[in-house]
Design a protein around this motif. Structure first.
Motif, PDB file in Angstrom:
ATOM      1  N   HIS A  56       0.887  -1.248   0.026  1.00  0.00           N
ATOM      2  CA  HIS A  56      -0.332   0.279  -0.038  1.00  0.00           C
ATOM      3  C   HIS A  56       0.412   1.070   0.110  1.00  0.00           C
ATOM      4  CE1 HIS A  56      -3.419   2.754   0.163  1.00  0.00           C
ATOM      5  NE2 HIS A  56      -3.417   2.670   1.684  1.00  0.00           N
ATOM      6  N   GLY A  57       0.781   2.094   1.410  1.00  0.00           N
ATOM      7  CA  GLY A  57       1.697   3.507   1.193  1.00  0.00           C
ATOM      8  C   GLY A  57       3.332   2.756   1.040  1.00  0.00           C
TER       9      GLY A  57
ATOM     10  N   LYS B 223       6.083 -16.757 -11.008  1.00  0.00           N
ATOM     11  CA  LYS B 223       5.173 -17.022 -10.752  1.00  0.00           C
ATOM     12  C   LYS B 223       5.375 -18.062  -9.368  1.00  0.00           C
ATOM     13  CE  LYS B 223       1.677 -15.992 -11.790  1.00  0.00           C
ATOM     14  NZ  LYS B 223       1.803 -14.281 -11.077  1.00  0.00           N
TER      15      LYS B 223
ATOM     16  N   LEU C 193       7.763  -6.179  -9.001  1.00  0.00           N
ATOM     17  CA  LEU C 193       7.273  -4.734  -9.992  1.00  0.00           C
ATOM     18  C   LEU C 193       7.031  -3.973  -8.692  1.00  0.00           C
ATOM     19  CD1 LEU C 193       9.577  -4.946 -11.301  1.00  0.00           C
ATOM     20  CD2 LEU C 193       7.927  -4.383 -13.419  1.00  0.00           C
ATOM     21  N   MET C 194       7.498  -3.426  -7.812  1.00  0.00           N
ATOM     22  CA  MET C 194       6.980  -2.250  -6.936  1.00  0.00           C
ATOM     23  C   MET C 194       6.723  -0.535  -7.697  1.00  0.00           C
ATOM     24  SD  MET C 194       7.125  -4.430  -4.723  1.00  0.00           S
ATOM     25  CE  MET C 194       6.501  -3.539  -2.867  1.00  0.00           C
TER      26      MET C 194
ATOM     27  N   PHE D 299       4.038  -0.799  -9.673  1.00  0.00           N
ATOM     28  CA  PHE D 299       3.593  -1.169 -10.973  1.00  0.00           C
ATOM     29  C   PHE D 299       1.845  -1.997 -10.201  1.00  0.00           C
ATOM     30  CE2 PHE D 299       4.549  -1.581 -15.293  1.00  0.00           C
ATOM     31  CZ  PHE D 299       5.989  -0.590 -14.779  1.00  0.00           C
TER      32      PHE D 299
ATOM     33  N   HIS E  52      -2.212  -2.044  -9.945  1.00  0.00           N
ATOM     34  CA  HIS E  52      -3.551  -1.372  -9.036  1.00  0.00           C
ATOM     35  C   HIS E  52      -4.799  -2.138  -8.935  1.00  0.00           C
ATOM     36  CE1 HIS E  52      -5.784   1.612  -6.763  1.00  0.00           C
ATOM     37  NE2 HIS E  52      -5.279   2.186  -6.664  1.00  0.00           N
ATOM     38  N   ARG E  53      -5.289  -2.321  -7.766  1.00  0.00           N
ATOM     39  CA  ARG E  53      -6.547  -3.119  -7.300  1.00  0.00           C
ATOM     40  C   ARG E  53      -7.611  -2.498  -7.720  1.00  0.00           C
ATOM     41  NH1 ARG E  53      -8.725  -5.513  -3.239  1.00  0.00           N
ATOM     42  NH2 ARG E  53      -6.514  -7.566  -3.329  1.00  0.00           N
TER      43      ARG E  53
ATOM     44  N   LYS F  92      -6.986  -0.652 -14.005  1.00  0.00           N
ATOM     45  CA  LYS F  92      -7.222  -1.349 -15.300  1.00  0.00           C
ATOM     46  C   LYS F  92      -5.854  -0.205 -16.342  1.00  0.00           C
ATOM     47  CE  LYS F  92      -7.738  -4.720 -11.965  1.00  0.00           C
ATOM     48  NZ  LYS F  92      -6.735  -4.854 -11.274  1.00  0.00           N
TER      49      LYS F  92
ATOM     50  N   ARG G 101      -2.644   9.944 -11.826  1.00  0.00           N
ATOM     51  CA  ARG G 101      -1.500  10.575 -10.880  1.00  0.00           C
ATOM     52  C   ARG G 101      -0.389  10.349 -11.267  1.00  0.00           C
ATOM     53  NH1 ARG G 101      -3.795   8.019  -5.197  1.00  0.00           N
ATOM     54  NH2 ARG G 101      -3.371   5.711  -6.361  1.00  0.00           N
TER      55      ARG G 101
ATOM     56  N   TYR H 168       3.032 -10.058 -20.333  1.00  0.00           N
ATOM     57  CA  TYR H 168       2.202 -11.127 -19.215  1.00  0.00           C
ATOM     58  C   TYR H 168       2.005  -8.413 -18.557  1.00  0.00           C
ATOM     59  CZ  TYR H 168       3.171 -11.177 -14.140  1.00  0.00           C
ATOM     60  OH  TYR H 168       2.680 -10.988 -12.706  1.00  0.00           O
TER      61      TYR H 168
ATOM     62  N   LEU I  67      -1.131  -4.560 -15.893  1.00  0.00           N
ATOM     63  CA  LEU I  67      -0.474  -4.039 -15.023  1.00  0.00           C
ATOM     64  C   LEU I  67       0.649  -2.778 -15.936  1.00  0.00           C
ATOM     65  CD1 LEU I  67       1.584  -6.850 -13.515  1.00  0.00           C
ATOM     66  CD2 LEU I  67      -0.850  -6.487 -12.955  1.00  0.00           C
TER      67      LEU I  67
ATOM     68  N   PHE J 289       2.872  10.812   2.341  1.00  0.00           N
ATOM     69  CA  PHE J 289       2.126   9.831   1.210  1.00  0.00           C
ATOM     70  C   PHE J 289       1.150   9.927   2.769  1.00  0.00           C
ATOM     71  CE2 PHE J 289       0.088   6.281  -1.356  1.00  0.00           C
ATOM     72  CZ  PHE J 289      -0.978   6.561  -0.699  1.00  0.00           C
TER      73      PHE J 289
ATOM     74  N   ARG K  89      -2.027  11.986   3.062  1.00  0.00           N
ATOM     75  CA  ARG K  89      -3.811  11.589   2.501  1.00  0.00           C
ATOM     76  C   ARG K  89      -5.015  12.337   3.736  1.00  0.00           C
ATOM     77  NH1 ARG K  89      -5.306   7.340   0.186  1.00  0.00           N
ATOM     78  NH2 ARG K  89      -4.565   8.145  -1.857  1.00  0.00           N
TER      79      ARG K  89
HETATM   80  C1  SDX Z   1      -1.433   2.250  -3.386  1.00  0.00           C
HETATM   81  O1  SDX Z   1      -6.409   1.271  -3.690  1.00  0.00           O
HETATM   82  C2  SDX Z   1      -5.351   2.027  -3.688  1.00  0.00           C
HETATM   83  O2  SDX Z   1      -6.597   3.038  -4.024  1.00  0.00           O
HETATM   84  C3  SDX Z   1      -4.053   2.330  -2.926  1.00  0.00           C
HETATM   85  C4  SDX Z   1      -3.520   3.705  -3.553  1.00  0.00           C
HETATM   86  C5  SDX Z   1      -4.142   4.955  -2.587  1.00  0.00           C
HETATM   87  O3  SDX Z   1      -4.049   6.247  -3.168  1.00  0.00           O
HETATM   88  O4  SDX Z   1      -4.369   4.654  -1.597  1.00  0.00           O
HETATM   89  O5  SDX Z   1      -3.453   3.449  -4.411  1.00  0.00           O
HETATM   90  C6  SDX Z   1      -2.238   3.524  -3.038  1.00  0.00           C
HETATM   91  O6  SDX Z   1      -1.708   1.325  -2.275  1.00  0.00           O
HETATM   92  C7  SDX Z   1      -0.828   2.208  -4.985  1.00  0.00           C
HETATM   93  C8  SDX Z   1      -0.322   0.652  -5.061  1.00  0.00           C
HETATM   94  C9  SDX Z   1       1.548   0.632  -4.500  1.00  0.00           C
HETATM   95  N1  SDX Z   1       1.286  -0.712  -4.185  1.00  0.00           N
HETATM   96  C10 SDX Z   1       2.205  -1.286  -5.257  1.00  0.00           C
HETATM   97  O7  SDX Z   1       3.276  -0.426  -6.433  1.00  0.00           O
HETATM   98  C11 SDX Z   1       3.262  -2.784  -4.935  1.00  0.00           C
HETATM   99  C12 SDX Z   1       2.828  -3.323  -5.795  1.00  0.00           C
HETATM  100  N2  SDX Z   1       2.029  -4.110  -6.739  1.00  0.00           N
HETATM  101  C13 SDX Z   1       1.191  -4.854  -5.912  1.00  0.00           C
HETATM  102  O8  SDX Z   1       1.565  -5.831  -5.182  1.00  0.00           O
HETATM  103  C14 SDX Z   1      -0.199  -5.322  -6.634  1.00  0.00           C
HETATM  104  O9  SDX Z   1      -0.259  -4.832  -7.967  1.00  0.00           O
HETATM  105  C15 SDX Z   1      -1.340  -4.516  -5.880  1.00  0.00           C
HETATM  106  C16 SDX Z   1      -1.122  -4.906  -4.056  1.00  0.00           C
HETATM  107  C17 SDX Z   1      -1.403  -2.665  -6.137  1.00  0.00           C
HETATM  108  C18 SDX Z   1      -2.716  -4.998  -6.076  1.00  0.00           C
HETATM  109  O10 SDX Z   1      -3.085  -6.310  -6.225  1.00  0.00           O
HETATM  110  P1  SDX Z   1      -4.191  -6.907  -6.730  1.00  0.00           P
HETATM  111  O11 SDX Z   1      -5.567  -6.345  -7.027  1.00  0.00           O
HETATM  112  O12 SDX Z   1      -4.925  -7.268  -4.877  1.00  0.00           O
HETATM  113  O13 SDX Z   1      -4.372  -8.001  -7.935  1.00  0.00           O
HETATM  114  P2  SDX Z   1      -3.523  -9.506  -7.406  1.00  0.00           P
HETATM  115  O14 SDX Z   1      -2.267  -9.494  -6.065  1.00  0.00           O
HETATM  116  O15 SDX Z   1      -4.711 -10.416  -6.636  1.00  0.00           O
HETATM  117  O16 SDX Z   1      -2.742  -9.565  -8.442  1.00  0.00           O
HETATM  118  C19 SDX Z   1      -3.497  -9.822  -9.818  1.00  0.00           C
HETATM  119  C20 SDX Z   1      -2.675 -10.607 -11.157  1.00  0.00           C
HETATM  120  C21 SDX Z   1      -1.276 -11.495 -10.198  1.00  0.00           C
HETATM  121  O17 SDX Z   1      -1.404 -12.571 -10.846  1.00  0.00           O
HETATM  122  P3  SDX Z   1      -1.738 -13.503 -11.253  1.00  0.00           P
HETATM  123  O18 SDX Z   1      -1.721 -15.246 -10.177  1.00  0.00           O
HETATM  124  O19 SDX Z   1      -2.997 -14.137 -11.702  1.00  0.00           O
HETATM  125  O20 SDX Z   1      -1.422 -14.306 -12.270  1.00  0.00           O
HETATM  126  O21 SDX Z   1      -1.262 -10.264 -11.353  1.00  0.00           O
HETATM  127  C22 SDX Z   1       0.288  -9.691 -10.574  1.00  0.00           C
HETATM  128  C23 SDX Z   1      -0.474 -10.930  -9.266  1.00  0.00           C
HETATM  129  O22 SDX Z   1       1.393 -12.099  -9.296  1.00  0.00           O
HETATM  130  N3  SDX Z   1       0.962  -8.755  -9.948  1.00  0.00           N
HETATM  131  C24 SDX Z   1       2.377  -8.288 -10.358  1.00  0.00           C
HETATM  132  C25 SDX Z   1       2.268  -7.023  -9.675  1.00  0.00           C
HETATM  133  N4  SDX Z   1       1.557  -6.768  -9.094  1.00  0.00           N
HETATM  134  C26 SDX Z   1       0.102  -7.935  -9.617  1.00  0.00           C
HETATM  135  N5  SDX Z   1       3.056  -9.205 -10.672  1.00  0.00           N
HETATM  136  C27 SDX Z   1       4.623  -8.281 -10.741  1.00  0.00           C
HETATM  137  N6  SDX Z   1       4.099  -7.234 -10.472  1.00  0.00           N
HETATM  138  C28 SDX Z   1       3.437  -6.289 -10.279  1.00  0.00           C
HETATM  139  N7  SDX Z   1       3.542  -5.363  -9.252  1.00  0.00           N
END
Ligand code: SDX
Length: 435
Positions: A264-265, A295, A301-302, A304, A306-307, A310, A315, A352, A358, A384, A388
């Motif tokens: 998250h943050g 897998k 990849l930090m 990258f 977002h829930r 898409k 931002r 991918y 992503l 952050f 917020r």
């Molecule tokens: C923030 O929610 C908000 O609004 C948050 C935020 C805000 O302003 O409050 O926007 C701030 O938290 C931004 C996000 C910061 N986090 C990161 O950058 C950490 C890296 N990103 C991820 O871990 C991930 O993308 C999340 C946690 C942000 C979102 O993940 P989801 O929606 O729970 O999706 P998932 O973990 O179920 O992944 C879906 C698929 C998976 O692959 P499969 O098993 O389906 O094959 O996508 C892949 C994941 O492995 N995947 C990634 C990836 N993020 C998702 N693979 C590689 N690198 C990534 N960063």
């Protein structure tokens, strides 16, 4: 004509109302589901579940849209300040000149921290993470300011909201100065919110800090971009904890704790750590892309993905421009920005990342900007959190005023042992239990 969804269970048909939002988004209202069917829903991580109706922020993840109280983030980033945007989120409308002046005066009146709190800061271990300190100190504010409002209309809430907005900024800078053993710099009444923060962080008796309007503008945009984001993890924590009718400080403290997480943050700190690792690897991004796709490898990849988004996080696009502008102003060349650009270019062409939708999120470029300001990496998530705050407070106020307000208490599907009897110690067979 009300729209409904039909659910057929054990041959019986149930009609569930469909709720339609301002922008046409639709949700099935299941608030009577268990009462009528005996069933609950199951949705790990709440990816498909709305917790509330809200009029504060609108996001369209497919189109990359973000609006605060209906105003597009791009327009606020270009024309507004963080103080004005905070007022908009808290009150629902942009302030008149007089309202903005009064709000700024309130922020200034509450910018000092109780002198007794300094001892708390001085007694944290020097290596304590600033997010842990901030969460504790915000909770401690309740001890110093015990008068609390009964409802959100109470004038006290305005005072409490501006007190939090102002003091958290001061506490962050104070925590930094004390951690370095430097003299604490007090807020100045003649400086704006962002300029005051930079001055409190970097002014010193031996080297007065020169306030640069381009950096102040960049920090305003940074905080505007972070001000709210509908029901993200930390905001959901504030609403959940707030639903137990705890005081605002305790609810906000829980939001700070949730924001700390690297998914998250905490990602802005993790992005810069990842970029530095790539830099140490001769700037070769390919092994990191490969790991992110593997897998079996927990590496992600930090910055990258977002829930909700898409597509490209709006931002991130704005933050990239702020990075360029500030680095140009400082005549700094940051190799990390070049590495980030290379990473983005390769990832966005990779099947991918395309198949998984992503894209860079808000955290991908923010760390580079904060580093250029001179903010230490372990304070990135504190930055952050300051941004917020108006969002957390607005969402808390909206929740306590919600006529449908309920204590947040999710259900579950039980998958443990069936009923069984207690076994006296002498009859227990150790190989059966946990080691
Ligand atoms: C923030 O929610 C908000 O609004 C948050 C935020 C805000 O302003 O409050 O926007 C701030 O938290 C931004 C996000 C910061 N986090 C990161 O950058 C950490 C890296 N990103 C991820 O871990 C991930 O993308 C999340 C946690 C942000 C979102 O993940 P989801 O929606 O729970 O999706 P998932 O973990 O179920 O992944 C879906 C698929 C998976 O692959 P499969 O098993 O389906 O094959 O996508 C892949 C994941 O492995 N995947 C990634 C990836 N993020 C998702 N693979 C590689 N690198 C990534 N960063």
């Amino acid at each position: 004509m009300e729209q409904t969804a039909k659910l057929i269970v054990d041959g019986k048909t149930y009609e569930l109302p469909i709720v339609v939002g301002t922008e046409g988004e639709r949700g099935i209202d299941i608030s009577r589901l268990r009462q009528e069917t005996g069933l609950i829903t199951l949705d790990p991580g709440y990816a498909n579940t709305g917790s509330c109706k809200s009029g504060i922020t609108f996001m369209d993840g497919e189109k990359g849209i973000l609006r605060y109280r209906g105003i597009p983030i791009e327009q606020l980033a270009e024309h507004s300040t963080f103080t004005e945007t905070a007022y908009l989120l808290l009150n629902g409308e942009l302030p008149t000149r007089e309202q903005l002046t009064n709000f700024s005066i309130l922020l200034n009146d509450h910018s000092l921290v109780h002198e007794d709190m300094r001892e708390f800061f001085e007694n944290f271990p020097r290596r304590a993470h600033p997010m842990g300190i901030l969460s504790s100190m915000v909770n401690a504010l309740r001890a110093f300011y015990p008068q609390l409002p009964e409802s959100s209309e109470d004038e006290n809430v305005n005072v409490m909201s501006t007190r939090l907005l102002s003091k958290v900024r001061t506490m962050a800078a104070m925590s930094y100065k004390i951690s370095k053993g430097h003299k604490v710099v007090y807020p100045r009444h003649d400086l704006t919110y962002a300029a005051n923060f930079l001055n409190m962080m970097f002014d010193s008796p031996v080297l007065p800090y020169r306030i640069d309007e381009v950096l102040v503008e960049g920090l305003n945009v940074f905080w505007i971009l972070h001000a709210d984001h509908e029901q993200n993890c930390s905001t959901a924590a504030v609403r959940l904890v707030g639903s137990a009718r705890v005081n605002l400080y305790a609810a906000i403290s829980s939001g700070i704790s949730a924001l700390w997480g690297p998914l998250h943050g905490g990602a802005n700190q993790a992005v810069v750590e990842m970029l530095k690792e790539i830099q140490a690897n001769n700037g070769d991004v390919k092994p990191f892309i490969k790991r992110a796709k593997d897998k079996k490898d927990p590496f992600r990849l930090m910055g990258f993905g977002h829930r909700v988004y898409k597509t490209y996080d709006p931002r991130a696009r704005i933050m990239k421009k702020v990075c360029d502008k500030v680095l140009n102003r400082l005549k700094q060349k940051d190799e990390l920005l070049d590495i980030a650009g290379k990473l983005e270019e390769i990832a966005l062409k990779d099947p991918y990342f395309i198949d998984h939708n992503l894209y860079p999120n808000v955290d991908f470029y923010t760390g580079i900007f904060l580093q250029a300001l001179g903010i230490p990496i372990n304070m990135f998530t504190v930055m952050f959190a300051i941004g917020r705050l108006p969002g957390w407070i607005s969402q808390w106020r909206e929740s306590i005023d919600d006529p449908q307000w309920k204590l947040h208490r999710p259900r579950q599907i039980y998958t443990g042992s069936k009923e069984r009897d207690y076994v006296p110690m002498k009859d227990r067979n150790s190989s059966k239990g946990k080691p």
